[in-house]
Design an enzyme around this catalytic site. Structure first.
Site, mmCIF file in Angstrom:
data_model
loop_
_atom_site.group_PDB
_atom_site.id
_atom_site.type_symbol
_atom_site.label_atom_id
_atom_site.label_comp_id
_atom_site.label_asym_id
_atom_site.label_seq_id
_atom_site.Cartn_x
_atom_site.Cartn_y
_atom_site.Cartn_z
ATOM 1 N N ASN A 1 0.730 -7.649 1.003
ATOM 2 C CA ASN A 1 2.101 -7.746 1.591
ATOM 3 C C ASN A 1 2.491 -7.040 3.012
ATOM 4 O O ASN A 1 3.363 -7.410 3.576
ATOM 5 C CB ASN A 1 2.896 -7.533 0.327
ATOM 6 C CG ASN A 1 2.830 -6.130 -0.005
ATOM 7 O OD1 ASN A 1 1.827 -5.508 0.281
ATOM 8 N ND2 ASN A 1 3.731 -5.626 -0.931
ATOM 9 N N GLU B 1 -1.532 3.993 -4.915
ATOM 10 C CA GLU B 1 -0.278 3.471 -4.602
ATOM 11 C C GLU B 1 0.109 2.109 -5.170
ATOM 12 O O GLU B 1 -0.373 1.049 -4.596
ATOM 13 C CB GLU B 1 -0.058 3.236 -2.999
ATOM 14 C CG GLU B 1 -0.132 4.662 -2.268
ATOM 15 C CD GLU B 1 0.942 5.421 -2.352
ATOM 16 O OE1 GLU B 1 1.919 5.010 -2.813
ATOM 17 O OE2 GLU B 1 0.577 6.771 -1.983
ATOM 18 N N GLU C 1 1.392 9.174 0.708
ATOM 19 C CA GLU C 1 1.007 8.821 1.895
ATOM 20 C C GLU C 1 2.044 9.073 3.179
ATOM 21 O O GLU C 1 3.126 8.819 2.727
ATOM 22 C CB GLU C 1 0.583 7.267 1.930
ATOM 23 C CG GLU C 1 -0.718 6.946 1.157
ATOM 24 C CD GLU C 1 -1.305 5.477 1.355
ATOM 25 O OE1 GLU C 1 -0.216 4.665 1.417
ATOM 26 O OE2 GLU C 1 -2.425 5.050 1.315
ATOM 27 N N CYS D 1 6.297 -3.348 -2.849
ATOM 28 C CA CYS D 1 6.356 -2.511 -4.050
ATOM 29 C C CYS D 1 7.798 -1.693 -4.000
ATOM 30 O O CYS D 1 8.163 -1.226 -5.162
ATOM 31 C CB CYS D 1 5.321 -1.394 -3.636
ATOM 32 S SG CYS D 1 5.075 -0.513 -2.180
#
Ligand code: NAD
Length: 487
Positions: free
Chosen positions: A160, A259, A467, A293
């Site tokens: 994505n 993640e 991150e 997300c």
């Protein structure tokens, strides 16, 4: 496809990048990459085997010692140069992402800027890795705490955000002194291959970044994860796959960053600035055609303003322009594939069967490619699948609440905890929500929070690790404590 697109695609490397060289997959097999807006094949790329994966790890292991010994300033300058090259090639990178993934070009440009920023940010962090030094409490010795690269790292990324998900892992790893193997998603390998070429141009030594494209994600990954030479796994993708990878990583007690998925609540209180809430909602829901997300999944709106919000957002959504992401003014491109369209349709059908009203959209678009209409649902009933599952499509589902406690309970009623959005003008309430929402990130009166300078990540089943920000580099550093007695 235009001449420019054809020329760009033909120039993208389509082999594996191992040990600084472009090589065919064992057996010379390839697979096709498609444009989801047309269904057309745009390029064939190498289809790595498990042996190729191990070859990539061999090369990362071979490069580890000298990369770790490379001066932080030298590592920093390579990252900085890579950032500059990304700026120079920004239009090509953006177009490539639009072609292989479908997002509107304007959003692809945004991802180039965002993804590139990790290179610049971690070029700055590379020279700021500090330890500690001090007396022990007994006064009998000196304690030194130092930081060391964790070692060869394996990255698995989703389709994505083909560029940013790679730079968010590669940049901090390189800054910390770790070598890497990247396995991009099968649907979007071209962006990573293009980026690997830029890294080589930036002067990255052979073997420090290796890229294996494959249709056999699990067959390639399992032996790498089982290999004791691998020291770190960082995965971005669905919670289901993340769970499996954590289980595999347990065998070698491999350090992991995960993640994973989200189910973001977007809470609008009745004191909110509704103009801002509408703009924030459009960004939080429809960016990346809902395939993020961080996409707002559940709109939890105070009952007093719910109808006005629904009317205003419906008018905006109904006016959205749908098409191939390269077309001027398009805000809704295709979904990644037909399965994604089927999933959006199923979730809408389930919600409607339980009493939700389809205010706009609600159907698949009859044209080549994988398109679903941007959709608004109101009156979504508790128990609807759309409130539990990640929609990953352009569907905005509205439920209502009455009290603040109820809003908190609804927002936290999920196994996920990646990001939450809250709209209120009441500062004290905003602070209460920071305390009470189970979330790794929060947008208070804003619909997009991502920033290379901020720690991105989730709580609960949205993952472990961060991150970006100051925290990002520590995912790739191992802490060592040394005691030196005074006598
Ligand atoms: P996915 O989990 O299907 O795939 C992600 C990656 O894992 C791909 O490269 C895929 O090839 C690989 N993979 C799949 N099965 C594997 C296995 N058994 N072993 C090893 N690798 C395997 O997810 P997706 O559909 O590509 O991406 C969408 C998901 O990613 C959503 O759930 C979304 O929320 C999540 N996501 C999370 C973040 C975040 O930062 N938290 C960011 C983007 C996307």
């Amino acid at each position: 496809m235009t001449d420019r697109e054809n020329a760009l695609l033909a120039a993208v490397p389509n082999q594996l990048f191992i040990g600084g060289a472009w090589v065919d997959a064992t057996g010379g097999t390839t697979f096709a990459v498609h444009d989801p807006a047309t269904g057309q094949v745009v390029r064939e790329v190498a289809d790595a085997t498990p042996d190729d994966g191990i070859r990539a790890l061999d090369s990362a292991v071979a490069a580890q010692e000298s990369w770790a010994a490379t001066a932080p300033r030298a590592r920093s300058e390579i990252l900085r140069r890579a950032w500059e090259l990304v700026q120079e090639r920004a239009e090509d990178l953006a177009l490539l992402m639009t072609v292989e993934m479908g997002k509107p070009l304007v959003e692809a440009r945004g991802e180039v800027a965002y993804g590139g920023e990790f290179l610049r940010w971690f070029s700055e962090e590379a020279v700021r890795v500090h330890g500690r030094y001090g007396s022990n409490p007994e006064g009998t010795g000196q304690m030194i705490v130092s930081q060391h690269p964790v070692g060869p790292s394996y990255f698995i990324t989703p389709w994505n955000f083909p560029f940013a998900m790679a730079t968010r892992k590669i940049a901090p790893a390189l800054a910390a002194g770790c070598t890497t193997v990247l396995k991009p998603a099968e649907a979007t390998p071209l962006t990573s291959l293009f980026f690997a070429q830029l890294l080589a141009e930036a002067g990255l030594p052979a073997g420090v970044v290796n890229v294996v494209t494959t249709t056999s994600a699990s067959r390639i990954s399992a032996p790498l994860i089982a290999d004791p030479r691998l020291r770190k796994l960082s995965f971005t993708g669905s919670t289901g796959v993340g769970r499996k990878l954590i289980a595999q990583a347990a065998d070698t007690v491999l350090r992991v960053s995960m993640e994973l998925g989200g189910n973001a609540p977007f809470v609008i209180f009745d004191d909110a600035d509704l103009d801002k809430a509408v703009e924030g909602a459009l960004a939080a829901k429809f960016r990346n055609i809902g395939q993020a997300c961080t996409a707002a999944n559940r709109f939890i709106v105070h009952e007093r303003i719910a109808e006005e919000f629904a009317e205003r957002i419906t008018a905006r959504v109904a006016a959205m322009r749908i098409g191939r992401g390269t077309e001027e003014g398009v805000t809704i491109g295709p979904l990644i594939d037909d399965d994604a369209v089927a999933k959006a349709a199923e979730l809408v059908a389930d919600a409607a069967a339980r009493g939700a009203v389809v205010r706009t959209g609600g159907t698949r678009i009859d044209r080549p490619g994988s398109f679903y209409e941007p959709t608004v649902l109101t009156g979504v009933a508790t128990g609807s699948a759309i409130l539990r599952e990640e929609i990953f499509g352009p569907v905005l589902a509205i439920t209502t609440f009455t009290t603040e406690d109820e809003a908190v309970r609804l927002a936290n009623d999920t196994e996920y905890g990646l990001v939450s959005y809250v709209y209120t003008r009441d500062l004290a309430r905003g602070h209460r929500m920071i305390d009470r929402l189970e979330t790794g990130m929060m947008g208070l009166n804003v619909g997009v929070v991502s920033n290379a300078a901020a720690p991105f990540g989730g709580v609960k089943q949205s993952g472990v690790g961060r991150e970006g920000g100051f925290e990002g580099i520590h995912e790739y550093l191992a802490t060592k404590y040394t005691l030196i007695p005074n006598d």
